[in-house]
Design a protein around this motif. Structure first.
Motif, PDB file in Angstrom:
ATOM      1  N   PHE A  26       3.165   2.351  10.293  1.00 49.94           N
ATOM      2  CA  PHE A  26       2.450   4.093   9.562  1.00 49.94           C
ATOM      3  C   PHE A  26       1.363   4.533   9.449  1.00 49.94           C
ATOM      4  O   PHE A  26       0.216   5.605   8.654  1.00 49.94           O
ATOM      5  N   GLY A  27      -0.108   3.773  10.433  1.00 45.80           N
ATOM      6  CA  GLY A  27      -0.410   3.609  11.350  1.00 45.80           C
ATOM      7  C   GLY A  27      -1.717   3.509  10.798  1.00 45.80           C
ATOM      8  O   GLY A  27      -1.637   1.980  10.250  1.00 45.80           O
ATOM      9  N   PRO A  28      -2.710   2.671  10.971  1.00 48.62           N
ATOM     10  CA  PRO A  28      -3.921   2.206  11.047  1.00 48.62           C
ATOM     11  C   PRO A  28      -4.502   1.717   9.659  1.00 48.62           C
ATOM     12  O   PRO A  28      -4.589   0.857   9.152  1.00 48.62           O
ATOM     13  N   GLU A  29      -4.039   2.553   8.685  1.00 48.40           N
ATOM     14  CA  GLU A  29      -5.022   3.016   7.523  1.00 48.40           C
ATOM     15  C   GLU A  29      -3.386   1.905   6.640  1.00 48.40           C
ATOM     16  O   GLU A  29      -4.267   1.853   5.186  1.00 48.40           O
ATOM     17  N   PHE A  30      -2.491   1.863   6.747  1.00 49.97           N
ATOM     18  CA  PHE A  30      -1.605   1.026   5.741  1.00 49.97           C
ATOM     19  C   PHE A  30      -0.922  -0.400   6.333  1.00 49.97           C
ATOM     20  O   PHE A  30      -0.293  -0.807   7.720  1.00 49.97           O
ATOM     21  N   SER A  31      -1.352  -1.077   6.100  1.00 50.07           N
ATOM     22  CA  SER A  31      -0.490  -2.391   5.859  1.00 50.07           C
ATOM     23  C   SER A  31       0.522  -2.635   5.388  1.00 50.07           C
ATOM     24  O   SER A  31       0.660  -2.461   4.300  1.00 50.07           O
ATOM     25  N   VAL A  32       1.384  -3.175   6.388  1.00 49.60           N
ATOM     26  CA  VAL A  32       2.354  -3.170   6.226  1.00 49.60           C
ATOM     27  C   VAL A  32       3.095  -5.234   6.025  1.00 49.60           C
ATOM     28  O   VAL A  32       2.792  -5.411   7.112  1.00 49.60           O
ATOM     29  N   PHE A  33       3.285  -5.850   5.345  1.00 49.78           N
ATOM     30  CA  PHE A  33       4.074  -6.945   4.507  1.00 49.78           C
ATOM     31  C   PHE A  33       5.093  -7.055   5.132  1.00 49.78           C
ATOM     32  O   PHE A  33       6.113  -6.757   4.061  1.00 49.78           O
ATOM     33  N   LEU A  85       3.408  -3.321   0.863  1.00 48.65           N
ATOM     34  CA  LEU A  85       2.494  -2.338   1.476  1.00 48.65           C
ATOM     35  C   LEU A  85       2.175  -1.972   0.957  1.00 48.65           C
ATOM     36  O   LEU A  85       1.410  -0.930  -0.616  1.00 48.65           O
ATOM     37  N   SER A  86       0.808  -1.389   1.256  1.00 44.27           N
ATOM     38  CA  SER A  86      -0.896  -1.065   0.654  1.00 44.27           C
ATOM     39  C   SER A  86      -1.460  -0.581   2.279  1.00 44.27           C
ATOM     40  O   SER A  86      -2.041  -0.888   3.129  1.00 44.27           O
ATOM     41  N   SER A  87      -2.814   0.842   1.358  1.00 46.22           N
ATOM     42  CA  SER A  87      -3.540   0.748   2.181  1.00 46.22           C
ATOM     43  C   SER A  87      -5.072  -0.083   1.592  1.00 46.22           C
ATOM     44  O   SER A  87      -5.334   0.389   0.403  1.00 46.22           O
ATOM     45  N   MET A  88      -4.859  -0.468   2.070  1.00 48.37           N
ATOM     46  CA  MET A  88      -6.497  -1.304   1.674  1.00 48.37           C
ATOM     47  C   MET A  88      -7.914  -0.809   1.978  1.00 48.37           C
ATOM     48  O   MET A  88      -8.482  -1.521   1.080  1.00 48.37           O
ATOM     49  N   ASP A  89      -7.467   0.337   2.217  1.00 46.97           N
ATOM     50  CA  ASP A  89      -9.360   1.233   2.118  1.00 46.97           C
ATOM     51  C   ASP A  89      -9.552   1.664   1.079  1.00 46.97           C
ATOM     52  O   ASP A  89     -10.339   2.129   0.599  1.00 46.97           O
ATOM     53  N   ALA A  90      -7.799   1.863   0.339  1.00 46.02           N
ATOM     54  CA  ALA A  90      -7.890   3.010  -1.206  1.00 46.02           C
ATOM     55  C   ALA A  90      -8.564   1.854  -1.523  1.00 46.02           C
ATOM     56  O   ALA A  90      -9.077   1.173  -2.948  1.00 46.02           O
ATOM     57  N   ALA A  91      -9.249   3.132  -2.922  1.00 46.23           N
ATOM     58  CA  ALA A  91      -9.683   2.924  -3.711  1.00 46.23           C
ATOM     59  C   ALA A  91      -9.430   3.814  -5.083  1.00 46.23           C
ATOM     60  O   ALA A  91      -9.487   4.949  -5.310  1.00 46.23           O
ATOM     61  N   PRO A  92      -8.870   2.858  -6.280  1.00 46.73           N
ATOM     62  CA  PRO A  92      -9.025   2.237  -6.410  1.00 46.73           C
ATOM     63  C   PRO A  92      -7.309   1.267  -5.255  1.00 46.73           C
ATOM     64  O   PRO A  92      -6.469   2.249  -5.168  1.00 46.73           O
ATOM     65  N   LEU A  93      -7.583  -0.426  -5.351  1.00 40.07           N
ATOM     66  CA  LEU A  93      -6.225  -0.838  -4.502  1.00 40.07           C
ATOM     67  C   LEU A  93      -4.877  -0.757  -5.618  1.00 40.07           C
ATOM     68  O   LEU A  93      -5.093  -0.849  -6.583  1.00 40.07           O
ATOM     69  N   SER A  94      -3.771  -0.948  -4.418  1.00 39.81           N
ATOM     70  CA  SER A  94      -2.660  -0.693  -4.894  1.00 39.81           C
ATOM     71  C   SER A  94      -2.253  -1.625  -3.811  1.00 39.81           C
ATOM     72  O   SER A  94      -2.165  -1.151  -2.388  1.00 39.81           O
TER      73      SER A  94
END
Length: 118
Positions: A22-29, A38-47
């Motif tokens: 989904f692009g470099p901003e979303f890590s899919v495990f 699935l997480s956006s590692m740069d988001a605040a707060p982290l979810s």
């Protein structure tokens, strides 16, 4: 839990891989090509979005305001978990492991055996 701790824990499972469909901003495990986190590692707060048993998902949402129906996911089977100081890291780790186990349980038997998970 920091983004790096989240990434490290997700990748600690057998055959776990991180992808960016989904692009470099979303890590899919994924495990065996199936998403378990699935997480956006740069988001605040982290979810992080995690698969969950539907009955347990309802209970968790009622007990913890940091756990809500999965953002952009099937809300019956996925939760979005805000990873902050209000939820203990041990609980977040358990939810991630449960998500991984649920995905593995849906894999073909031959794949499960390869992963050493009955």
């Amino acid at each position: 839990m920091t983004p790096q701790e989240l990434r490290t824990f997700c990748l600690s499972f057998n055959d776990a891989a991180e992808e960016f469909p989904f692009g470099p901003e979303f890590s899919v495990f994924k495990v065996a090509g199936k998403m378990f986190a699935l997480s956006s590692m740069d988001a605040a707060p982290l979810s992080v979005n995690l698969k969950c048993d539907p009955d347990m998902a309802v209970q968790l949402r009622a007990a913890h305001p940091e756990i809500v129906p999965g953002w952009h996911m099937n809300k019956r089977h996925w939760n979005t978990v805000t990873v902050d100081a209000k939820l203990p890291d041990t609980m977040v780790r358990e939810l991630i492991e449960d998500s991984y186990d649920l995905v593995v349980a849906g894999l073909p038997k031959a794949v499960r055996l390869r992963l050493d998970r009955p």
